[in-house]
Design a protein around this motif. Structure first.
Motif, PDB file in Angstrom:
ATOM      1  N   VAL A   5      -0.524  -1.106  -1.050  1.00  0.00           N
ATOM      2  CA  VAL A   5      -1.508  -1.708  -0.155  1.00  0.00           C
ATOM      3  C   VAL A   5      -0.764  -2.741   0.683  1.00  0.00           C
ATOM      4  O   VAL A   5      -0.102  -3.634   0.152  1.00  0.00           O
ATOM      5  CB  VAL A   5      -2.658  -2.360  -0.939  1.00  0.00           C
ATOM      6  CG1 VAL A   5      -3.596  -3.106   0.001  1.00  0.00           C
ATOM      7  CG2 VAL A   5      -3.419  -1.308  -1.733  1.00  0.00           C
ATOM      8  N   SER A   6      -0.835  -2.598   2.012  1.00  0.00           N
ATOM      9  CA  SER A   6      -0.086  -3.506   2.879  1.00  0.00           C
ATOM     10  C   SER A   6      -0.966  -4.303   3.822  1.00  0.00           C
ATOM     11  O   SER A   6      -0.495  -5.225   4.473  1.00  0.00           O
ATOM     12  CB  SER A   6       0.955  -2.740   3.692  1.00  0.00           C
ATOM     13  OG  SER A   6       0.350  -1.909   4.653  1.00  0.00           O
ATOM     14  N   TYR A   7      -2.262  -3.960   3.914  1.00  0.00           N
ATOM     15  CA  TYR A   7      -3.140  -4.653   4.852  1.00  0.00           C
ATOM     16  C   TYR A   7      -4.582  -4.325   4.499  1.00  0.00           C
ATOM     17  O   TYR A   7      -4.882  -3.208   4.066  1.00  0.00           O
ATOM     18  CB  TYR A   7      -2.825  -4.185   6.283  1.00  0.00           C
ATOM     19  CG  TYR A   7      -3.591  -4.888   7.368  1.00  0.00           C
ATOM     20  CD1 TYR A   7      -3.309  -6.196   7.715  1.00  0.00           C
ATOM     21  CD2 TYR A   7      -4.605  -4.232   8.058  1.00  0.00           C
ATOM     22  CE1 TYR A   7      -4.014  -6.837   8.728  1.00  0.00           C
ATOM     23  CE2 TYR A   7      -5.306  -4.861   9.079  1.00  0.00           C
ATOM     24  CZ  TYR A   7      -5.000  -6.171   9.403  1.00  0.00           C
ATOM     25  OH  TYR A   7      -5.691  -6.801  10.403  1.00  0.00           O
ATOM     26  N   LEU A   8      -5.457  -5.292   4.677  1.00  0.00           N
ATOM     27  CA  LEU A   8      -6.891  -5.085   4.541  1.00  0.00           C
ATOM     28  C   LEU A   8      -7.547  -5.502   5.839  1.00  0.00           C
ATOM     29  O   LEU A   8      -7.103  -6.455   6.483  1.00  0.00           O
ATOM     30  CB  LEU A   8      -7.469  -5.940   3.404  1.00  0.00           C
ATOM     31  CG  LEU A   8      -6.902  -5.713   2.011  1.00  0.00           C
ATOM     32  CD1 LEU A   8      -7.478  -6.744   1.045  1.00  0.00           C
ATOM     33  CD2 LEU A   8      -7.186  -4.310   1.527  1.00  0.00           C
ATOM     34  N   GLU A   9      -8.593  -4.809   6.236  1.00  0.00           N
ATOM     35  CA  GLU A   9      -9.343  -5.150   7.447  1.00  0.00           C
ATOM     36  C   GLU A   9     -10.808  -5.292   7.066  1.00  0.00           C
ATOM     37  O   GLU A   9     -11.414  -4.364   6.537  1.00  0.00           O
ATOM     38  CB  GLU A   9      -9.188  -4.066   8.512  1.00  0.00           C
ATOM     39  CG  GLU A   9      -9.935  -4.340   9.788  1.00  0.00           C
ATOM     40  CD  GLU A   9      -9.306  -5.412  10.686  1.00  0.00           C
ATOM     41  OE1 GLU A   9     -10.005  -5.936  11.559  1.00  0.00           O
ATOM     42  OE2 GLU A   9      -8.116  -5.718  10.499  1.00  0.00           O
ATOM     43  N   ILE A  10     -11.351  -6.484   7.320  1.00  0.00           N
ATOM     44  CA  ILE A  10     -12.763  -6.734   7.072  1.00  0.00           C
ATOM     45  C   ILE A  10     -13.507  -6.479   8.370  1.00  0.00           C
ATOM     46  O   ILE A  10     -13.241  -7.132   9.382  1.00  0.00           O
ATOM     47  CB  ILE A  10     -13.008  -8.181   6.603  1.00  0.00           C
ATOM     48  CG1 ILE A  10     -12.251  -8.455   5.307  1.00  0.00           C
ATOM     49  CG2 ILE A  10     -14.504  -8.442   6.442  1.00  0.00           C
ATOM     50  CD1 ILE A  10     -12.233  -9.922   4.890  1.00  0.00           C
ATOM     51  N   GLY A  11     -14.399  -5.521   8.350  1.00  0.00           N
ATOM     52  CA  GLY A  11     -15.268  -5.253   9.490  1.00  0.00           C
ATOM     53  C   GLY A  11     -16.627  -5.856   9.199  1.00  0.00           C
ATOM     54  O   GLY A  11     -17.251  -5.508   8.200  1.00  0.00           O
ATOM     55  N   ALA A  12     -17.058  -6.776  10.030  1.00  0.00           N
ATOM     56  CA  ALA A  12     -18.305  -7.492   9.782  1.00  0.00           C
ATOM     57  C   ALA A  12     -19.228  -7.384  10.980  1.00  0.00           C
ATOM     58  O   ALA A  12     -18.776  -7.197  12.108  1.00  0.00           O
ATOM     59  CB  ALA A  12     -18.003  -8.968   9.508  1.00  0.00           C
ATOM     60  N   ALA A  13     -20.512  -7.502  10.745  1.00  0.00           N
ATOM     61  CA  ALA A  13     -21.452  -7.575  11.864  1.00  0.00           C
ATOM     62  C   ALA A  13     -21.246  -8.888  12.607  1.00  0.00           C
ATOM     63  O   ALA A  13     -21.240  -8.936  13.830  1.00  0.00           O
ATOM     64  CB  ALA A  13     -22.891  -7.457  11.349  1.00  0.00           C
ATOM     65  N   ASP A  14     -21.034  -9.991  11.870  1.00  0.00           N
ATOM     66  CA  ASP A  14     -20.844 -11.328  12.426  1.00  0.00           C
ATOM     67  C   ASP A  14     -19.529 -11.873  11.890  1.00  0.00           C
ATOM     68  O   ASP A  14     -19.458 -12.365  10.757  1.00  0.00           O
ATOM     69  CB  ASP A  14     -22.019 -12.223  12.024  1.00  0.00           C
ATOM     70  CG  ASP A  14     -21.924 -13.638  12.563  1.00  0.00           C
ATOM     71  OD1 ASP A  14     -20.825 -14.084  12.959  1.00  0.00           O
ATOM     72  OD2 ASP A  14     -22.961 -14.320  12.557  1.00  0.00           O
ATOM     73  N   GLY A  58     -17.662  -3.474   6.135  1.00  0.00           N
ATOM     74  CA  GLY A  58     -16.935  -3.087   4.936  1.00  0.00           C
ATOM     75  C   GLY A  58     -15.505  -3.562   4.994  1.00  0.00           C
ATOM     76  O   GLY A  58     -15.095  -4.244   5.935  1.00  0.00           O
ATOM     77  N   ILE A  59     -14.753  -3.223   3.979  1.00  0.00           N
ATOM     78  CA  ILE A  59     -13.332  -3.564   3.905  1.00  0.00           C
ATOM     79  C   ILE A  59     -12.549  -2.257   3.867  1.00  0.00           C
ATOM     80  O   ILE A  59     -12.816  -1.386   3.042  1.00  0.00           O
ATOM     81  CB  ILE A  59     -13.032  -4.420   2.670  1.00  0.00           C
ATOM     82  CG1 ILE A  59     -13.783  -5.758   2.765  1.00  0.00           C
ATOM     83  CG2 ILE A  59     -11.526  -4.654   2.530  1.00  0.00           C
ATOM     84  CD1 ILE A  59     -13.640  -6.649   1.566  1.00  0.00           C
ATOM     85  N   LEU A  60     -11.584  -2.144   4.761  1.00  0.00           N
ATOM     86  CA  LEU A  60     -10.762  -0.942   4.861  1.00  0.00           C
ATOM     87  C   LEU A  60      -9.371  -1.255   4.330  1.00  0.00           C
ATOM     88  O   LEU A  60      -8.762  -2.262   4.708  1.00  0.00           O
ATOM     89  CB  LEU A  60     -10.683  -0.476   6.317  1.00  0.00           C
ATOM     90  CG  LEU A  60      -9.979   0.848   6.572  1.00  0.00           C
ATOM     91  CD1 LEU A  60     -10.703   2.002   5.883  1.00  0.00           C
ATOM     92  CD2 LEU A  60      -9.908   1.125   8.063  1.00  0.00           C
ATOM     93  N   VAL A  61      -8.867  -0.406   3.453  1.00  0.00           N
ATOM     94  CA  VAL A  61      -7.546  -0.567   2.853  1.00  0.00           C
ATOM     95  C   VAL A  61      -6.532   0.243   3.655  1.00  0.00           C
ATOM     96  O   VAL A  61      -6.765   1.417   3.965  1.00  0.00           O
ATOM     97  CB  VAL A  61      -7.550  -0.077   1.389  1.00  0.00           C
ATOM     98  CG1 VAL A  61      -6.165  -0.190   0.770  1.00  0.00           C
ATOM     99  CG2 VAL A  61      -8.570  -0.846   0.573  1.00  0.00           C
ATOM    100  N   PHE A  62      -5.407  -0.398   3.992  1.00  0.00           N
ATOM    101  CA  PHE A  62      -4.299   0.274   4.666  1.00  0.00           C
ATOM    102  C   PHE A  62      -3.140   0.398   3.684  1.00  0.00           C
ATOM    103  O   PHE A  62      -2.732  -0.594   3.069  1.00  0.00           O
ATOM    104  CB  PHE A  62      -3.837  -0.518   5.900  1.00  0.00           C
ATOM    105  CG  PHE A  62      -4.758  -0.384   7.068  1.00  0.00           C
ATOM    106  CD1 PHE A  62      -4.450   0.468   8.124  1.00  0.00           C
ATOM    107  CD2 PHE A  62      -5.941  -1.095   7.119  1.00  0.00           C
ATOM    108  CE1 PHE A  62      -5.300   0.596   9.200  1.00  0.00           C
ATOM    109  CE2 PHE A  62      -6.803  -0.980   8.200  1.00  0.00           C
ATOM    110  CZ  PHE A  62      -6.478  -0.132   9.230  1.00  0.00           C
ATOM    111  N   PHE A  63      -2.610   1.611   3.559  1.00  0.00           N
ATOM    112  CA  PHE A  63      -1.491   1.886   2.670  1.00  0.00           C
ATOM    113  C   PHE A  63      -0.211   1.989   3.487  1.00  0.00           C
ATOM    114  O   PHE A  63      -0.188   2.609   4.555  1.00  0.00           O
ATOM    115  CB  PHE A  63      -1.721   3.193   1.904  1.00  0.00           C
ATOM    116  CG  PHE A  63      -2.946   3.155   1.032  1.00  0.00           C
ATOM    117  CD1 PHE A  63      -2.905   2.536  -0.211  1.00  0.00           C
ATOM    118  CD2 PHE A  63      -4.136   3.725   1.462  1.00  0.00           C
ATOM    119  CE1 PHE A  63      -4.039   2.489  -1.014  1.00  0.00           C
ATOM    120  CE2 PHE A  63      -5.265   3.685   0.664  1.00  0.00           C
ATOM    121  CZ  PHE A  63      -5.222   3.073  -0.576  1.00  0.00           C
TER     122      PHE A  63
END
Length: 114
Positions: A5-14, A58-63
């Protein structure tokens, strides 16, 4: 492929609300971009991106992968899907949004050349 796991991206409405929540919860330092509330948190092991106006928060995991083209080919060979990889971003590398054969989303990330 390393698959770490090298990066996480939090996608939020706000994004600003999520910035306050996760920053307050974990004490992660935040680095803003030009978009209000958006940017990234700096965790000891990795960056954790934050963007807003996401229709499905949601939270997206980048490998991490060593070779983006080869990795994308392998995703498709195994029945998954992959969008076109984006251009290399300075200090971040190249990324590609993918899904497994059942539609589970994830990302691939190739670190920038050193």
């Amino acid at each position: 492929m390393s698959g770490s796991v090298s990066y996480l991206e939090i996608g939020a409405a706000d994004a600003a609300a999520s910035q306050r929540f996760f920053g307050g919860l974990f004490g992660w330092p935040f680095h803003p971009t030009q978009v209000p509330g958006e940017g990234w948190f700096q965790h000891a092991a990795m960056r954790i991106g934050l963007h807003g106006a996401d229709p499905v928060p949601g939270i997206l995991v980048f490998f991490q992968v060593a070779d983006m083209a080869l990795s994308v080919t392998r995703v498709v060979e195994l029945g998954g899907t992959a969008e076109a990889s984006g251009p290399a971003e300075e200090g971040f590398g190249t990324f590609c949004l993918c899904a497994d054969p059942q539609g589970v989303p994830f990302g691939l990330r190739q670190l920038p050349a050193t």
